[in-house]
Scaffold this motif. Structure first.
Motif, PDB file in Angstrom:
ATOM      1  N   GLU A  51     -18.117  31.660 -53.204  1.00 48.94           N
ATOM      2  CA  GLU A  51     -18.874  30.452 -52.883  1.00 48.94           C
ATOM      3  C   GLU A  51     -20.255  30.477 -53.525  1.00 48.94           C
ATOM      4  O   GLU A  51     -20.700  29.470 -54.087  1.00 48.94           O
ATOM      5  CB  GLU A  51     -18.973  30.268 -51.370  1.00 48.94           C
ATOM      6  CG  GLU A  51     -17.653  29.850 -50.759  1.00 48.94           C
ATOM      7  CD  GLU A  51     -17.700  29.684 -49.245  1.00 48.94           C
ATOM      8  OE1 GLU A  51     -18.793  29.726 -48.651  1.00 48.94           O
ATOM      9  OE2 GLU A  51     -16.620  29.506 -48.656  1.00 48.94           O
ATOM     10  N   LYS A  55     -21.235  27.780 -56.437  1.00 42.69           N
ATOM     11  CA  LYS A  55     -22.352  26.878 -56.118  1.00 42.69           C
ATOM     12  C   LYS A  55     -23.443  26.983 -57.188  1.00 42.69           C
ATOM     13  O   LYS A  55     -23.993  25.975 -57.628  1.00 42.69           O
ATOM     14  CB  LYS A  55     -22.914  27.196 -54.734  1.00 42.69           C
ATOM     15  CG  LYS A  55     -23.864  26.152 -54.224  1.00 42.69           C
ATOM     16  CD  LYS A  55     -24.181  26.419 -52.768  1.00 42.69           C
ATOM     17  CE  LYS A  55     -25.002  25.293 -52.189  1.00 42.69           C
ATOM     18  NZ  LYS A  55     -25.289  25.514 -50.770  1.00 42.69           N
ATOM     19  N   THR A  56     -23.720  28.189 -57.639  1.00 42.45           N
ATOM     20  CA  THR A  56     -24.707  28.376 -58.706  1.00 42.45           C
ATOM     21  C   THR A  56     -24.240  27.688 -59.980  1.00 42.45           C
ATOM     22  O   THR A  56     -25.011  26.981 -60.640  1.00 42.45           O
ATOM     23  CB  THR A  56     -24.951  29.877 -58.967  1.00 42.45           C
ATOM     24  OG1 THR A  56     -25.488  30.459 -57.777  1.00 42.45           O
ATOM     25  CG2 THR A  56     -25.907  30.094 -60.125  1.00 42.45           C
ATOM     26  N   ILE A  58     -22.126  25.161 -60.311  1.00 41.48           N
ATOM     27  CA  ILE A  58     -22.174  23.704 -60.141  1.00 41.48           C
ATOM     28  C   ILE A  58     -23.609  23.202 -60.266  1.00 41.48           C
ATOM     29  O   ILE A  58     -23.857  22.134 -60.829  1.00 41.48           O
ATOM     30  CB  ILE A  58     -21.537  23.286 -58.801  1.00 41.48           C
ATOM     31  CG1 ILE A  58     -20.010  23.524 -58.841  1.00 41.48           C
ATOM     32  CG2 ILE A  58     -21.834  21.813 -58.488  1.00 41.48           C
ATOM     33  CD1 ILE A  58     -19.314  23.336 -57.510  1.00 41.48           C
ATOM     34  N   SER A  59     -24.564  23.983 -59.788  1.00 43.77           N
ATOM     35  CA  SER A  59     -25.972  23.550 -59.844  1.00 43.77           C
ATOM     36  C   SER A  59     -26.474  23.397 -61.281  1.00 43.77           C
ATOM     37  O   SER A  59     -27.452  22.704 -61.524  1.00 43.77           O
ATOM     38  CB  SER A  59     -26.864  24.524 -59.068  1.00 43.77           C
ATOM     39  OG  SER A  59     -27.057  25.722 -59.788  1.00 43.77           O
ATOM     40  N   CYS A  64     -19.332  16.801 -61.554  1.00 42.03           N
ATOM     41  CA  CYS A  64     -18.130  17.576 -61.243  1.00 42.03           C
ATOM     42  C   CYS A  64     -16.935  16.652 -61.458  1.00 42.03           C
ATOM     43  O   CYS A  64     -16.881  15.564 -60.877  1.00 42.03           O
ATOM     44  CB  CYS A  64     -18.180  18.060 -59.796  1.00 42.03           C
ATOM     45  SG  CYS A  64     -16.695  18.942 -59.259  1.00 42.03           S
ATOM     46  N   LYS A  80     -13.718  22.670 -51.338  1.00 45.69           N
ATOM     47  CA  LYS A  80     -14.998  23.388 -51.192  1.00 45.69           C
ATOM     48  C   LYS A  80     -15.915  23.105 -52.371  1.00 45.69           C
ATOM     49  O   LYS A  80     -17.131  22.928 -52.201  1.00 45.69           O
ATOM     50  CB  LYS A  80     -14.750  24.885 -51.053  1.00 45.69           C
ATOM     51  CG  LYS A  80     -14.146  25.245 -49.715  1.00 45.69           C
ATOM     52  CD  LYS A  80     -13.913  26.734 -49.587  1.00 45.69           C
ATOM     53  CE  LYS A  80     -13.257  27.016 -48.235  1.00 45.69           C
ATOM     54  NZ  LYS A  80     -13.052  28.431 -48.016  1.00 45.69           N
ATOM     55  N   GLU A  81     -15.361  23.043 -53.580  1.00 47.17           N
ATOM     56  CA  GLU A  81     -16.186  22.745 -54.753  1.00 47.17           C
ATOM     57  C   GLU A  81     -16.743  21.332 -54.684  1.00 47.17           C
ATOM     58  O   GLU A  81     -17.911  21.103 -55.043  1.00 47.17           O
ATOM     59  CB  GLU A  81     -15.368  22.945 -56.027  1.00 47.17           C
ATOM     60  CG  GLU A  81     -15.060  24.410 -56.288  1.00 47.17           C
ATOM     61  CD  GLU A  81     -14.041  24.683 -57.361  1.00 47.17           C
ATOM     62  OE1 GLU A  81     -13.893  25.857 -57.744  1.00 47.17           O
ATOM     63  OE2 GLU A  81     -13.366  23.729 -57.832  1.00 47.17           O
ATOM     64  N   MET A  84     -19.623  21.420 -52.258  1.00 43.58           N
ATOM     65  CA  MET A  84     -20.791  22.062 -52.880  1.00 43.58           C
ATOM     66  C   MET A  84     -21.495  21.090 -53.820  1.00 43.58           C
ATOM     67  O   MET A  84     -22.730  21.000 -53.818  1.00 43.58           O
ATOM     68  CB  MET A  84     -20.365  23.303 -53.655  1.00 43.58           C
ATOM     69  CG  MET A  84     -19.933  24.455 -52.812  1.00 43.58           C
ATOM     70  SD  MET A  84     -19.391  25.822 -53.906  1.00 43.58           S
ATOM     71  CE  MET A  84     -18.256  26.668 -52.826  1.00 43.58           C
ATOM     72  N   GLU A  87     -23.402  18.571 -51.827  1.00 51.11           N
ATOM     73  CA  GLU A  87     -24.586  19.201 -51.230  1.00 51.11           C
ATOM     74  C   GLU A  87     -25.712  19.327 -52.257  1.00 51.11           C
ATOM     75  O   GLU A  87     -26.887  19.216 -51.930  1.00 51.11           O
ATOM     76  CB  GLU A  87     -24.210  20.576 -50.689  1.00 51.11           C
ATOM     77  CG  GLU A  87     -25.340  21.312 -50.021  1.00 51.11           C
ATOM     78  CD  GLU A  87     -24.910  22.685 -49.536  1.00 51.11           C
ATOM     79  OE1 GLU A  87     -25.767  23.589 -49.536  1.00 51.11           O
ATOM     80  OE2 GLU A  87     -23.729  22.873 -49.165  1.00 51.11           O
ATOM     81  N   LEU A  88     -25.353  19.554 -53.511  1.00 50.07           N
ATOM     82  CA  LEU A  88     -26.324  19.710 -54.597  1.00 50.07           C
ATOM     83  C   LEU A  88     -26.668  18.386 -55.279  1.00 50.07           C
ATOM     84  O   LEU A  88     -27.372  18.379 -56.296  1.00 50.07           O
ATOM     85  CB  LEU A  88     -25.773  20.693 -55.633  1.00 50.07           C
ATOM     86  CG  LEU A  88     -25.595  22.132 -55.150  1.00 50.07           C
ATOM     87  CD1 LEU A  88     -24.721  22.923 -56.117  1.00 50.07           C
ATOM     88  CD2 LEU A  88     -26.951  22.798 -54.972  1.00 50.07           C
TER      89      LEU A  88
END
Length: 137
Positions: A51, A55-56, A58-59, A64, A80-81, A84, A87-88
């Motif tokens: 995770e 998350k890193t 994707i940031s 996406c 989950k992706e 994430m 969220e970002l």
């Protein structure tokens, strides 16, 4: 300006071939340039490490793109992706692959009106739209 960067979310167990085809065609067939990087985890990791890594990754992207195949109901990592990315504040859209379509199950968090067929003109328009919405726009 550099091409927009896209994180590809896909069902590793069922749609790896579609991911390879999509990424390859994105370089040559899309009327709107964008860069697809293979930022998937290369090894099996404990859940918390996976995770943090994803998350890193994707940031670092502008959007996406979820490759929606026929087995999305079992692709828990994809949901989950998507979470994430949201969220970002990284915009998300889906592309139907491998015979999936409007009657196919979508992963949690992906909207039907943000999921399109694999047509490069439509994908290019979605990329342009995402660039106007994202935190990295």
């Amino acid at each position: 300006m550099a091409d927009p960067r896209a994180f590809l979310s896909f069902d590793f167990d069922h749609d790896e071939v579609q991911r390879l085809l999509f990424a390859g065609q994105a370089r040559s067939d899309s009327p709107t340039p964008f860069t697809v990087q293979n930022w998937s985890s290369k090894t099996v990791l404990p859940q918390n490490q996976w995770e943090a890594l994803i998350k890193t990754k994707i940031s670092y992207t502008n959007m996406c793109i979820v490759l929606v195949g026929r087995s999305m109901a079992s692709a828990t990592g994809v949901a989950k992706e998507i979470a994430m990315a949201k969220e970002l504040n990284v915009p998300v859209f889906g592309v139907y692959v491998d015979g999936a379509g409007t009657a196919s199950t979508l992963p949690t968090g992906l909207l039907r009106n943000r999921t399109i067929g694999w047509k490069w003109g439509h994908i290019a328009a979605a990329v342009e739209q995402m660039m106007g919405e994202g935190k990295n726009a």
